[in-house]
Design a protein around this motif. Structure first.
Motif, PDB file in Angstrom:
ATOM      1  N   ILE A  65       0.856  -1.191   0.000  1.00  0.00           N
ATOM      2  CA  ILE A  65       0.000   0.000   0.000  1.00  0.00           C
ATOM      3  C   ILE A  65       0.887   1.235   0.000  1.00  0.00           C
ATOM      4  O   ILE A  65       1.612   1.494   0.957  1.00  0.00           O
ATOM      5  N   ASN A  66       0.859   1.990  -1.094  1.00  0.00           N
ATOM      6  CA  ASN A  66       1.577   3.264  -1.155  1.00  0.00           C
ATOM      7  C   ASN A  66       0.835   4.202  -2.099  1.00  0.00           C
ATOM      8  O   ASN A  66      -0.100   3.790  -2.795  1.00  0.00           O
ATOM      9  N   GLU A  67       1.254   5.459  -2.103  1.00  0.00           N
ATOM     10  CA  GLU A  67       0.508   6.463  -2.865  1.00  0.00           C
ATOM     11  C   GLU A  67       0.854   6.479  -4.356  1.00  0.00           C
ATOM     12  O   GLU A  67       0.266   7.253  -5.110  1.00  0.00           O
ATOM     13  N   LYS A  68       1.754   5.605  -4.785  1.00  0.00           N
ATOM     14  CA  LYS A  68       2.144   5.605  -6.197  1.00  0.00           C
ATOM     15  C   LYS A  68       1.076   4.988  -7.095  1.00  0.00           C
ATOM     16  O   LYS A  68       0.979   5.314  -8.273  1.00  0.00           O
ATOM     17  N   GLN A  69       0.289   4.050  -6.520  1.00  0.00           N
ATOM     18  CA  GLN A  69      -0.791   3.438  -7.281  1.00  0.00           C
ATOM     19  C   GLN A  69      -2.122   4.025  -6.839  1.00  0.00           C
ATOM     20  O   GLN A  69      -2.288   4.440  -5.687  1.00  0.00           O
ATOM     21  N   ILE A  70      -3.068   4.046  -7.742  1.00  0.00           N
ATOM     22  CA  ILE A  70      -4.359   4.671  -7.454  1.00  0.00           C
ATOM     23  C   ILE A  70      -5.053   3.981  -6.284  1.00  0.00           C
ATOM     24  O   ILE A  70      -5.539   4.649  -5.359  1.00  0.00           O
ATOM     25  N   CYS A  71      -5.085   2.646  -6.291  1.00  0.00           N
ATOM     26  CA  CYS A  71      -5.727   1.910  -5.189  1.00  0.00           C
ATOM     27  C   CYS A  71      -5.003   2.156  -3.871  1.00  0.00           C
ATOM     28  O   CYS A  71      -5.641   2.331  -2.823  1.00  0.00           O
ATOM     29  N   GLY A  72      -3.666   2.155  -3.923  1.00  0.00           N
ATOM     30  CA  GLY A  72      -2.891   2.402  -2.709  1.00  0.00           C
ATOM     31  C   GLY A  72      -3.125   3.796  -2.164  1.00  0.00           C
ATOM     32  O   GLY A  72      -3.213   3.992  -0.944  1.00  0.00           O
ATOM     33  N   TYR A  73      -3.252   4.768  -3.054  1.00  0.00           N
ATOM     34  CA  TYR A  73      -3.507   6.152  -2.645  1.00  0.00           C
ATOM     35  C   TYR A  73      -4.851   6.264  -1.923  1.00  0.00           C
ATOM     36  O   TYR A  73      -4.958   6.903  -0.867  1.00  0.00           O
ATOM     37  N   VAL A  74      -5.867   5.617  -2.489  1.00  0.00           N
ATOM     38  CA  VAL A  74      -7.203   5.640  -1.862  1.00  0.00           C
ATOM     39  C   VAL A  74      -7.178   4.907  -0.524  1.00  0.00           C
ATOM     40  O   VAL A  74      -7.794   5.345   0.452  1.00  0.00           O
ATOM     41  N   ALA A  75      -6.421   3.803  -0.469  1.00  0.00           N
ATOM     42  CA  ALA A  75      -6.316   3.054   0.789  1.00  0.00           C
ATOM     43  C   ALA A  75      -5.627   3.894   1.868  1.00  0.00           C
ATOM     44  O   ALA A  75      -6.035   3.867   3.040  1.00  0.00           O
ATOM     45  N   LEU A  76      -4.601   4.647   1.489  1.00  0.00           N
ATOM     46  CA  LEU A  76      -3.864   5.482   2.446  1.00  0.00           C
ATOM     47  C   LEU A  76      -4.678   6.677   2.922  1.00  0.00           C
ATOM     48  O   LEU A  76      -4.717   6.993   4.114  1.00  0.00           O
ATOM     49  N   THR A  77      -5.320   7.352   1.980  1.00  0.00           N
ATOM     50  CA  THR A  77      -6.056   8.579   2.326  1.00  0.00           C
ATOM     51  C   THR A  77      -7.442   8.290   2.874  1.00  0.00           C
ATOM     52  O   THR A  77      -7.996   9.092   3.625  1.00  0.00           O
ATOM     53  N   GLY A  78      -8.008   7.147   2.483  1.00  0.00           N
ATOM     54  CA  GLY A  78      -9.366   6.820   2.915  1.00  0.00           C
ATOM     55  C   GLY A  78     -10.423   7.627   2.204  1.00  0.00           C
ATOM     56  O   GLY A  78     -11.583   7.658   2.626  1.00  0.00           O
ATOM     57  N   LYS A  79     -10.045   8.272   1.102  1.00  0.00           N
ATOM     58  CA  LYS A  79     -10.991   9.117   0.370  1.00  0.00           C
ATOM     59  C   LYS A  79     -11.154   8.621  -1.067  1.00  0.00           C
ATOM     60  O   LYS A  79     -10.198   8.115  -1.671  1.00  0.00           O
ATOM     61  N   PRO A  80     -12.374   8.762  -1.626  1.00  0.00           N
ATOM     62  CA  PRO A  80     -12.596   8.318  -3.004  1.00  0.00           C
ATOM     63  C   PRO A  80     -11.848   9.199  -4.008  1.00  0.00           C
ATOM     64  O   PRO A  80     -11.493  10.341  -3.707  1.00  0.00           O
ATOM     65  N   LEU A  81     -11.627   8.651  -5.181  1.00  0.00           N
ATOM     66  CA  LEU A  81     -10.901   9.352  -6.225  1.00  0.00           C
ATOM     67  C   LEU A  81     -11.659   9.173  -7.541  1.00  0.00           C
ATOM     68  O   LEU A  81     -11.891   8.051  -7.979  1.00  0.00           O
ATOM     69  N   ASN A  82     -12.058  10.284  -8.135  1.00  0.00           N
ATOM     70  CA  ASN A  82     -12.810  10.255  -9.393  1.00  0.00           C
ATOM     71  C   ASN A  82     -11.920  10.812 -10.499  1.00  0.00           C
ATOM     72  O   ASN A  82     -11.579  11.993 -10.497  1.00  0.00           O
ATOM     73  N   ILE A  83     -11.527   9.952 -11.436  1.00  0.00           N
ATOM     74  CA  ILE A  83     -10.636  10.349 -12.527  1.00  0.00           C
ATOM     75  C   ILE A  83     -11.417  10.329 -13.841  1.00  0.00           C
ATOM     76  O   ILE A  83     -11.990   9.301 -14.210  1.00  0.00           O
ATOM     77  N   LYS A  84     -11.439  11.463 -14.538  1.00  0.00           N
ATOM     78  CA  LYS A  84     -12.197  11.553 -15.792  1.00  0.00           C
ATOM     79  C   LYS A  84     -11.509  10.796 -16.920  1.00  0.00           C
ATOM     80  O   LYS A  84     -12.160  10.165 -17.745  1.00  0.00           O
ATOM     81  N   ASP A  85     -10.178  10.869 -16.969  1.00  0.00           N
ATOM     82  CA  ASP A  85      -9.429  10.157 -18.006  1.00  0.00           C
ATOM     83  C   ASP A  85      -8.082   9.726 -17.436  1.00  0.00           C
ATOM     84  O   ASP A  85      -7.234  10.576 -17.105  1.00  0.00           O
ATOM     85  N   CYS A  86      -7.888   8.413 -17.317  1.00  0.00           N
ATOM     86  CA  CYS A  86      -6.666   7.882 -16.705  1.00  0.00           C
ATOM     87  C   CYS A  86      -5.408   8.188 -17.512  1.00  0.00           C
ATOM     88  O   CYS A  86      -4.294   8.101 -16.995  1.00  0.00           O
ATOM     89  N   TYR A  87      -5.581   8.546 -18.779  1.00  0.00           N
ATOM     90  CA  TYR A  87      -4.428   8.878 -19.614  1.00  0.00           C
ATOM     91  C   TYR A  87      -4.044  10.354 -19.515  1.00  0.00           C
ATOM     92  O   TYR A  87      -3.063  10.783 -20.116  1.00  0.00           O
ATOM     93  N   GLU A  88      -4.830  11.113 -18.758  1.00  0.00           N
ATOM     94  CA  GLU A  88      -4.571  12.548 -18.628  1.00  0.00           C
ATOM     95  C   GLU A  88      -4.478  12.982 -17.167  1.00  0.00           C
ATOM     96  O   GLU A  88      -4.938  14.058 -16.782  1.00  0.00           O
ATOM     97  N   ILE A  89      -3.890  12.126 -16.331  1.00  0.00           N
ATOM     98  CA  ILE A  89      -3.687  12.454 -14.914  1.00  0.00           C
ATOM     99  C   ILE A  89      -2.566  13.486 -14.830  1.00  0.00           C
ATOM    100  O   ILE A  89      -1.499  13.298 -15.418  1.00  0.00           O
ATOM    101  N   PRO A  90      -2.781  14.593 -14.123  1.00  0.00           N
ATOM    102  CA  PRO A  90      -1.751  15.639 -14.013  1.00  0.00           C
ATOM    103  C   PRO A  90      -0.426  15.096 -13.475  1.00  0.00           C
ATOM    104  O   PRO A  90      -0.400  14.177 -12.644  1.00  0.00           O
ATOM    105  N   GLU A  91       0.670  15.666 -13.939  1.00  0.00           N
ATOM    106  CA  GLU A  91       2.005  15.211 -13.570  1.00  0.00           C
ATOM    107  C   GLU A  91       2.310  15.387 -12.089  1.00  0.00           C
ATOM    108  O   GLU A  91       3.114  14.653 -11.509  1.00  0.00           O
ATOM    109  N   ASP A  92       1.659  16.372 -11.451  1.00  0.00           N
ATOM    110  CA  ASP A  92       1.994  16.673 -10.058  1.00  0.00           C
ATOM    111  C   ASP A  92       1.268  15.775  -9.046  1.00  0.00           C
ATOM    112  O   ASP A  92       1.421  15.960  -7.840  1.00  0.00           O
TER     113      ASP A  92
END
Length: 415
Positions: free
Chosen positions: A85-112
Motif C-alpha cells: 500500500i503506497n501512494e504511487k498506485q491509485i488503489c494504494g492512494y485511496v487506501a492510504l487517504t481513505g478518500k474516493p478518487l474520481n478520474i475523468k481520463d486515466c491517460y490525462e492524470i496531471p504530472e503533479d
C-alpha cells in the motif's frame, strides 16, 4: 437523471442491499459487491481489493468488454496478486487517504499527482481505460476493509462517460450497506476459520491452503455445471454461497479420529484402521445434526457423502446410512446399501472431484505430487465410475481457472 430513474435506482439499491445481507461467504460477497456496484452506475469493468496487513490484494476483476469476446459460459482468467500500500498506485492512494478518487481520463492524470496509471495492462489486453472511480470500504471505526475500483461508466448509447455527481451519491449510499454486509460475513468467516484451525491441529494434511483450494475449485465447477444446466440465477447465487463454505468442512469429521490413526504415515492403514478412518464422514455429518439452515444441510451432505462413488462401487462410503446407525464409540460404519448416481447430493459429487484432484496434485507425507496433467487425466479417466461424468465435464471446462487457483494457494512446503 430524471426523478423516476433516480427512484428506480434507489429501489434497486434497496433490493440489492437485502440480497447482500443474505450472503454468508466473504469471497462470494466481495464478487457480488463488485458486480452490483458496476450495475448501479453502468460501469464496464472493475476490480475489488482487500487489505492484508500492509498490502492490498486483488480478489476479483471484471470486464464486460473482454467477457463478450469469450464463448458463453467461459470466465476471464483468474487473477490473484498483491502489492504494498503506497501512494504511487491509485488503489494504494485511496487506501492510504481513505478518500474516493474520481478520474475523468486515466491517460490525462496531471504530472503533479503522486499516483500514476499504468497503461501496460491496457496495451496487452487491447483495452482503453478512461473514466475511473476508486473508493474505500471503511467501517464506522475507520478500519479499512478494502477498495473498489470501477472503470468506464457508460451512457444509454454505450459511450464511455465520466462518473457524475449522481453516480458518486449512489455509490456512497451503497458502499455503507456493502460494508455492513461484509462485517457480518467476516464474523461467519472467522467462526469457520476457528473450526478449520481445530481440524488442522488434529490432522496436518488438512491445511488452510488445501481447504481453500477445494472450496474454490468447487465453486468454479458448480458455476460451469450451473451454466451447462441452465440453473436460474437466483438459485445459483444461493447455492454457490452455501457451497463455498460447506466444501471447507468436507473432512472436518477427522477431529473425531484417534491421533494414532490420523497421523500414521508408515506402514499404511490396516483394514480395521482404514474402516475407522472412514468414520470421519459420519462424525463430520453429526457436527451439523440436526441441520438448522440450508448451509448446515449442505455441510452435512458434503461431509457425509464426498467419498461415495457415482457407480456405487465397493470403495465408496458410507453409502445409504442413517446417522443414528453410526456410533462414535465404535467408530465403524455399519454395512449399508451403496449410494450412487444422482442420489448422491450434487454438493458432495462436486467436492469429491475437487478433493481428489487436490490430493493428487499436491505432495503428502505418504506420496509425491502428481503432475497437473496426470491429475486431470486421472479425474477424466474416472468419469462415470468414481465421479459424476457431468461434474467432470464442468471440471475439465474450467481447467485454466483450476490451475490458477492451485497456484494462488500453494502449500507452505511449496514456497
Amino acid at each position: 437523471m430524471k426523478k423516476e430513474e433516480k427512484e428506480d435506482k434507489l429501489q434497486l439499491i434497496i433490493e440489492i442491499e437485502r440480497q447482500l445481507n443474505e450472503i454468508q461467504d466473504v469471497d462470494v460477497l466481495l464478487e457480488r459487491i463488485l458486480t452490483e456496484t458496476r450495475r448501479i452506475v453502468n460501469a464496464d469493468a472493475g476490480s475489488i481489493y482487500v487489505v492484508e496487513g500492509d498490502k492490498i490484494k486483488i480478489k476479483y476483476g471484471q470486464n464486460d468488454t473482454h467477457l463478450k469476446e469469450l464463448a458463453p459460459g467461459e470466465k476471464l482468467p483468474y487473477t490473484c496478486f498483491s502489492f504494498p500500500i503506497n501512494e504511487k498506485q491509485i488503489c494504494g492512494y485511496v487506501a492510504l487517504t481513505g478518500k474516493p478518487l474520481n478520474i475523468k481520463d486515466c491517460y490525462e492524470i496531471p504530472e503533479d499527482t503522486p499516483y500514476k496509471f499504468n497503461k501496460n495492462t491496457d496495451l496487452t489486453t487491447n483495452y482503453r481505460t478512461k473514466s475511473m472511480y476508486t473508493f474505500p470500504l471503511k467501517m464506522a471505526n475507520g478500519v479499512l476493509l478494502g477498495v473498489i475500483q470501477i472503470i468506464n461508466a457508460k451512457d444509454e448509447q454505450g459511450r464511455v462517460v465520466s462518473f457524475d455527481d449522481e453516480a458518486e451519491l449512489l455509490i456512497t449510499h451503497f458502499a455503507s450497506s456493502a460494508v455492513q454486509a461484509l462485517q457480518h460475513a467476516y464474523v461467519t468467516a472467522n467462526m469457520v476459520k476457528r473450526i478449520l484451525k481445530m481440524a488442522e491441529f488434529r490432522d496436518p494434511k488438512e491445511t488452510y491452503p488445501h481447504v481453500e483450494r477445494v472450496s474454490s475449485f468447487s465453486l468454479e465447477i458448480y458455476d460451469r455445471w450451473a451454466f451447462n444446466h441452465n440453473v436460474p440465477e437466483a438459485e445459483q447465487h444461493q447455492y454457490r454461497d452455501n457451497l463455498k463454505i460447506a466444501a471447507k468442512f468436507h473432512d472436518v469429521g477427522k477431529v473425531g479420529i484417534s491421533d494414532i490413526i490420523l497421523k500414521k504415515t508408515f506402514p499404511r492403514f490396516t483394514d480395521e484402521e482404514r474402516n475407522i478412518m472412514k468414520g470421519h464422514t459420519c462424525i463430520g455429518a453429526q457436527l451439523f445434526d440436526p441441520p438448522e439452515s440450508l448451509l448446515d444441510k449442505m455441510s452435512q451432505e458434503v461431509a457425509l457423502h464426498h467419498h461415495d462413488r457415482w457407480d456405487g462401487g465397493e470403495s465408496g462410503y458410507p453409502g445409504n446410512i442413517s446417522l443414528s446407525d453410526f456410533s462414535i464409540k465404535d467408530g465403524i460404519i455399519p454395512k449399508t446399501e451403496p449410494l450412487y448416481g444422482n442420489d448422491i447430493p450434487l454438493s458432495a459429487r462436486i467436492v469429491a472431484v475437487a478433493d481428489v484432484f487436490d490430493a493428487l496434485s499436491h505432495r503428502r507425507c505418504y506420496k509425491e505430487a502428481w503432475t497437473i496433467d496426470d491429475a486431470f487425466e486421472e479425474i477424466q479417466n474416472n468419469a462415470g465410475s468414481q465421479f459424476d461424468p457431468e461434474v467432470v465435464l464442468a471440471f475439465m471446462q474450467v481447467r485454466d481457472r483450476i490451475c490458477s487457483i492451485s497456484l494462488a494457494f500453494p502449500d507452505e512446503m511449496e514456497h
